[in-house]
Design a protein around this motif. Structure first.
Motif, PDB file in Angstrom:
ATOM      1  N   SER A   1       0.856  -1.188   0.000  1.00 28.93           N
ATOM      2  CA  SER A   1       0.000   0.000   0.000  1.00 28.93           C
ATOM      3  C   SER A   1       0.890   1.235   0.000  1.00 28.93           C
ATOM      4  O   SER A   1       2.059   1.188   0.393  1.00 28.93           O
ATOM      5  N   LEU A   2       0.321   2.338  -0.438  1.00 28.98           N
ATOM      6  CA  LEU A   2       1.010   3.633  -0.434  1.00 28.98           C
ATOM      7  C   LEU A   2       0.260   4.574   0.496  1.00 28.98           C
ATOM      8  O   LEU A   2      -0.954   4.768   0.353  1.00 28.98           O
ATOM      9  N   ARG A   3       0.997   5.157   1.431  1.00 30.03           N
ATOM     10  CA  ARG A   3       0.423   6.112   2.378  1.00 30.03           C
ATOM     11  C   ARG A   3       0.889   7.520   2.031  1.00 30.03           C
ATOM     12  O   ARG A   3       2.084   7.765   1.891  1.00 30.03           O
ATOM     13  N   ILE A   4      -0.049   8.453   1.887  1.00 31.42           N
ATOM     14  CA  ILE A   4       0.249   9.860   1.640  1.00 31.42           C
ATOM     15  C   ILE A   4      -0.134  10.629   2.892  1.00 31.42           C
ATOM     16  O   ILE A   4      -1.301  10.612   3.308  1.00 31.42           O
ATOM     17  N   HIS A   5       0.840  11.284   3.499  1.00 31.23           N
ATOM     18  CA  HIS A   5       0.580  11.917   4.796  1.00 31.23           C
ATOM     19  C   HIS A   5       1.486  13.124   4.961  1.00 31.23           C
ATOM     20  O   HIS A   5       2.183  13.543   4.041  1.00 31.23           O
ATOM     21  N   GLY A   6       1.488  13.713   6.141  1.00 34.53           N
ATOM     22  CA  GLY A   6       2.311  14.887   6.417  1.00 34.53           C
ATOM     23  C   GLY A   6       1.496  16.157   6.345  1.00 34.53           C
ATOM     24  O   GLY A   6       0.418  16.261   6.968  1.00 34.53           O
ATOM     25  N   MET A   7       1.963  17.129   5.587  1.00 35.09           N
ATOM     26  CA  MET A   7       1.290  18.429   5.479  1.00 35.09           C
ATOM     27  C   MET A   7       0.160  18.344   4.452  1.00 35.09           C
ATOM     28  O   MET A   7       0.211  18.894   3.355  1.00 35.09           O
ATOM     29  N   VAL A   8      -0.865  17.588   4.826  1.00 40.39           N
ATOM     30  CA  VAL A   8      -2.019  17.385   3.962  1.00 40.39           C
ATOM     31  C   VAL A   8      -3.294  17.573   4.782  1.00 40.39           C
ATOM     32  O   VAL A   8      -3.295  17.452   6.005  1.00 40.39           O
ATOM     33  N   GLU A   9      -4.371  17.868   4.080  1.00 40.22           N
ATOM     34  CA  GLU A   9      -5.661  17.989   4.763  1.00 40.22           C
ATOM     35  C   GLU A   9      -6.231  16.620   5.099  1.00 40.22           C
ATOM     36  O   GLU A   9      -6.877  16.438   6.134  1.00 40.22           O
ATOM     37  N   THR A  10      -5.972  15.649   4.223  1.00 40.32           N
ATOM     38  CA  THR A  10      -6.539  14.314   4.403  1.00 40.32           C
ATOM     39  C   THR A  10      -5.477  13.258   4.129  1.00 40.32           C
ATOM     40  O   THR A  10      -4.890  13.242   3.035  1.00 40.32           O
ATOM     41  N   GLU A  11      -5.211  12.396   5.087  1.00 39.95           N
ATOM     42  CA  GLU A  11      -4.278  11.301   4.839  1.00 39.95           C
ATOM     43  C   GLU A  11      -4.932  10.278   3.923  1.00 39.95           C
ATOM     44  O   GLU A  11      -6.108   9.948   4.080  1.00 39.95           O
ATOM     45  N   VAL A  12      -4.142   9.779   2.970  1.00 40.69           N
ATOM     46  CA  VAL A  12      -4.656   8.849   1.966  1.00 40.69           C
ATOM     47  C   VAL A  12      -3.832   7.573   1.987  1.00 40.69           C
ATOM     48  O   VAL A  12      -2.599   7.630   2.079  1.00 40.69           O
ATOM     49  N   VAL A  13      -4.501   6.438   1.911  1.00 42.80           N
ATOM     50  CA  VAL A  13      -3.837   5.138   1.754  1.00 42.80           C
ATOM     51  C   VAL A  13      -4.472   4.450   0.558  1.00 42.80           C
ATOM     52  O   VAL A  13      -5.704   4.352   0.471  1.00 42.80           O
ATOM     53  N   ILE A  14      -3.641   3.980  -0.368  1.00 46.07           N
ATOM     54  CA  ILE A  14      -4.149   3.304  -1.552  1.00 46.07           C
ATOM     55  C   ILE A  14      -3.481   1.939  -1.677  1.00 46.07           C
ATOM     56  O   ILE A  14      -2.267   1.811  -1.497  1.00 46.07           O
ATOM     57  N   THR A  15      -4.269   0.914  -1.931  1.00 42.61           N
ATOM     58  CA  THR A  15      -3.755  -0.439  -2.103  1.00 42.61           C
ATOM     59  C   THR A  15      -3.483  -0.709  -3.581  1.00 42.61           C
ATOM     60  O   THR A  15      -3.878   0.075  -4.459  1.00 42.61           O
ATOM     61  N   MET A  16      -2.842  -1.826  -3.865  1.00 38.47           N
ATOM     62  CA  MET A  16      -2.559  -2.171  -5.252  1.00 38.47           C
ATOM     63  C   MET A  16      -3.851  -2.434  -6.019  1.00 38.47           C
ATOM     64  O   MET A  16      -3.987  -2.017  -7.181  1.00 38.47           O
ATOM     65  N   ASP A  17      -4.801  -3.107  -5.391  1.00 36.88           N
ATOM     66  CA  ASP A  17      -6.073  -3.346  -6.073  1.00 36.88           C
ATOM     67  C   ASP A  17      -6.738  -2.034  -6.459  1.00 36.88           C
ATOM     68  O   ASP A  17      -7.276  -1.891  -7.572  1.00 36.88           O
ATOM     69  N   GLU A  18      -6.708  -1.071  -5.538  1.00 38.24           N
ATOM     70  CA  GLU A  18      -7.300   0.239  -5.830  1.00 38.24           C
ATOM     71  C   GLU A  18      -6.525   0.961  -6.921  1.00 38.24           C
ATOM     72  O   GLU A  18      -7.119   1.596  -7.812  1.00 38.24           O
ATOM     73  N   LEU A  19      -5.204   0.858  -6.884  1.00 41.12           N
ATOM     74  CA  LEU A  19      -4.377   1.532  -7.889  1.00 41.12           C
ATOM     75  C   LEU A  19      -4.655   0.986  -9.279  1.00 41.12           C
ATOM     76  O   LEU A  19      -4.776   1.744 -10.256  1.00 41.12           O
ATOM     77  N   LEU A  20      -4.782  -0.320  -9.395  1.00 43.74           N
ATOM     78  CA  LEU A  20      -4.997  -0.938 -10.705  1.00 43.74           C
ATOM     79  C   LEU A  20      -6.392  -0.668 -11.260  1.00 43.74           C
ATOM     80  O   LEU A  20      -6.630  -0.883 -12.455  1.00 43.74           O
ATOM     81  N   GLN A  21      -7.309  -0.236 -10.416  1.00 47.77           N
ATOM     82  CA  GLN A  21      -8.648   0.125 -10.881  1.00 47.77           C
ATOM     83  C   GLN A  21      -8.692   1.526 -11.473  1.00 47.77           C
ATOM     84  O   GLN A  21      -9.658   1.899 -12.152  1.00 47.77           O
ATOM     85  N   LEU A  22      -7.642   2.318 -11.240  1.00 46.14           N
ATOM     86  CA  LEU A  22      -7.605   3.688 -11.745  1.00 46.14           C
ATOM     87  C   LEU A  22      -7.181   3.702 -13.209  1.00 46.14           C
ATOM     88  O   LEU A  22      -6.551   2.758 -13.701  1.00 46.14           O
TER      89      LEU A  22
END
Length: 515
Positions: free
Chosen positions: A251-272
């Motif tokens: 999974s990929l976690r996007i965090h830090g100086m953001v309004e909303t922390e985001v976590v995306i899995t491989m299954d979710e990524l491949l659906q994009l």
């Protein structure tokens, strides 16, 4: 009485048995359980920045094998010194060998990708190594004759004992070496994580990269292919062996100086809707005219779309990307938010990323050297600021932003090649990302610059290949020199400098001989 040479040999062989047994058992656990890999991986961040570049220049892709060999040699030397101590202080030497064996166990436990069971092979190896050490020491011990010369009968009886010691020592040493050769370290350095890659099935691109015209690649024998085969694509990273990552657990976690922390899995990524782009990557360590540069067709999702989900705060100016192996890279946030094709990539040349190139996901950012943009095995994007966080290589004195400079390379003829007198074909590659290559000039010896014929441009973020020729070249030694000019009018500098802190510069020239 124990002879120092015999006890030192016992220490070396016991160490070899320890690492051999542990490495062989680690085949059942995976790379994180291999003590040699763990020790080598821990040494990499401790290496002085001034030492890394010369090692890469000297050894190229063999730098990781060299580190493993020197790590193993260092362990054997330490084992020999401990064994030598056993000639006088057996208990102290045994205790020291046990403490030394705990070092790889601790190192394995602190590795981010390791789990508690991964220490089992090293624990077993340590127990076996200590047992072999005590056995060999007992075989190396003979009665003390209080400085009196051995009688003829004593000498005759001691000979079989010495032979038995060396035979048994040789057997254990050979077994330890064979176990290392069959173990996880050699397997990890030689093979890829094919089973994990096989789990990932890439979807068709929502946006396909345009076909590469034949005219992009001049028809000159010896010129590098326009698209680099993954097996020939340069590999520079801090991992001794590519991490084996199950895409179902990634999974990929996007965090830090953001309004909303985001976590995306491989299954979710491949659906994009994934996009395909031709992009050239190059390493800041690339010497003038070097091969640490490659061009590939990457499949991935725009990073700016992922960051948009997290909504970075307006004061953020950097994204610190983290790899599962502990590496980090500082990328200017504008490079991930502007209109360039910055990707969270999952595919390379129509296939899932090879393990050595970042499987299951990596960053690909045009226009920046890889050490600030091309994080492999990426698991986190931390939105932050340059004045608050630093990255792996910037902590070692390298540039924090590292834009790629205009550069060029001669592929034909090869350095010191012997060619026939008469007409001479010259060809090579140039790159100037975010601007594009406008012109390539070539000169023979001290002659005038000659404008080369350029292959068609695929896009501004791929390299551009070129060719030219010189007629009636006479016998003797000659030099060919090249320079590139980008679309903004920047001329490749002739000034020679080293790669630290941001790329080697200078004109590439090669010498060859006409006969």
């Amino acid at each position: 009485m124990r002879r120092p040479l015999h006890t030192a040999l016992a220490g070396v062989v016991a160490t070899l048995v320890l690492f051999g047994a542990a490495d062989l058992l680690a085949r059942a656990f995976g790379p994180p359980a291999a003590p040699l890999l763990a020790l080598g991986q821990t040494i990499i961040p401790l290496a002085p920045a001034g030492l890394i570049k010369p090692v890469i220049d000297l050894l190229g892709h063999n730098d990781k094998l060299f580190l493993i060999l020197t790590t193993g040699l260092g362990a054997l030397v330490l084992g020999g010194l401990i064994g030598w101590l056993a000639s006088r202080h057996l208990r102290a030497a045994t205790a020291l060998l046990g403490l030394a064996g705990l070092i790889p166990i601790v190192v394995i436990l602190i590795r981010p990708e390791a789990e508690a069971p991964d220490v089992i092979p090293t624990v077993i190896g340590l127990v076996l190594g200590l047992a072999v050490f005590r056995l060999l020491i007992s075989l190396a011990t003979r009665p003390d004759v209080e400085n009196e010369p051995e009688s003829e009968s004593e000498s005759e009886s001691a000979a079989p004992s010495r032979r038995r010691f060396f035979v048994i020592t040789g057997v254990f040493g050979a077994a330890g070496a064979a176990a290392v050769a069959a173990g996880q370290t050699v397997a990890s350095l030689a093979l890829d994580a094919g089973a994990a890659v096989a789990k990932l099935v890439l979807p068709k691109p929502a946006k396909t990269a345009p076909p590469i015209p034949a005219s992009a690649h001049p028809d000159v024998k010896g010129l590098a292919p326009f698209v680099t085969d993954p097996k020939d694509f340069y590999r520079i990273d801090t991992a001794l062996a590519p991490p084996v990552i199950d895409p179902e657990e990634w999974s990929l976690r996007i965090h830090g100086m953001v309004e909303t922390e985001v976590v995306i899995t491989m299954d979710e990524l491949l659906q994009l809707p994934l996009n395909e782009h031709h992009i050239t990557l190059t390493c800041v360590s690339n010497p003038v005219g070097g091969d640490l540069v490659g061009n590939a067709t990457w499949l991935g999702y725009p990073v700016r779309e992922l960051l948009a989900r997290a909504k970075p705060l307006k004061d953020a100016d950097m994204v610190l990307s983290h790899s599962i192996d502990g590496f980090s890279a500082s990328t200017p946030i504008e490079a991930l938010l502007d209109d360039r094709d910055s990707l969270l990539a999952v595919g390379m040349n129509g296939q899932p990323l090879p393990p050595e190139h970042g499987f299951p996901a990596r960053l690909v950012v045009p226009g920046l050297y890889g050490f600030v943009s091309a994080t492999k095995w990426v698991t986190e994007l931390e939105v932050t600021r340059f004045d608050e966080k630093t990255a792996y290589w910037t902590d070692r004195g390298w540039d924090a932003k590292a834009p790629i400079l205009v550069a060029s390379r001669i592929d034909v003829p090869k350095p010191l090649e012997k060619v026939a007198a008469g007409d001479l074909a010259v060809a090579g590659t140039a790159w100037a990302q975010r601007s594009g290559v406008k012109r390539v000039d070539v000169k023979l010896d001290d002659g005038e610059w000659t404008q080369a014929d350029l292959g068609d441009e695929v896009n501004i973020d791929t390299w551009r290949q070129w060719k030219t020729g010189f007629s009636d070249v006479k016998a003797g030694s000659h030099t060919v020199t090249v320079r590139a000019i980008d679309q903004d009018g920047n001329i490749q500098t002739p000034e020679r400098r080293k790669s630290i802190p941001n790329s080697a510069t200078g004109h590439h020239h090669i010498q060859f001989r006409v006969e």
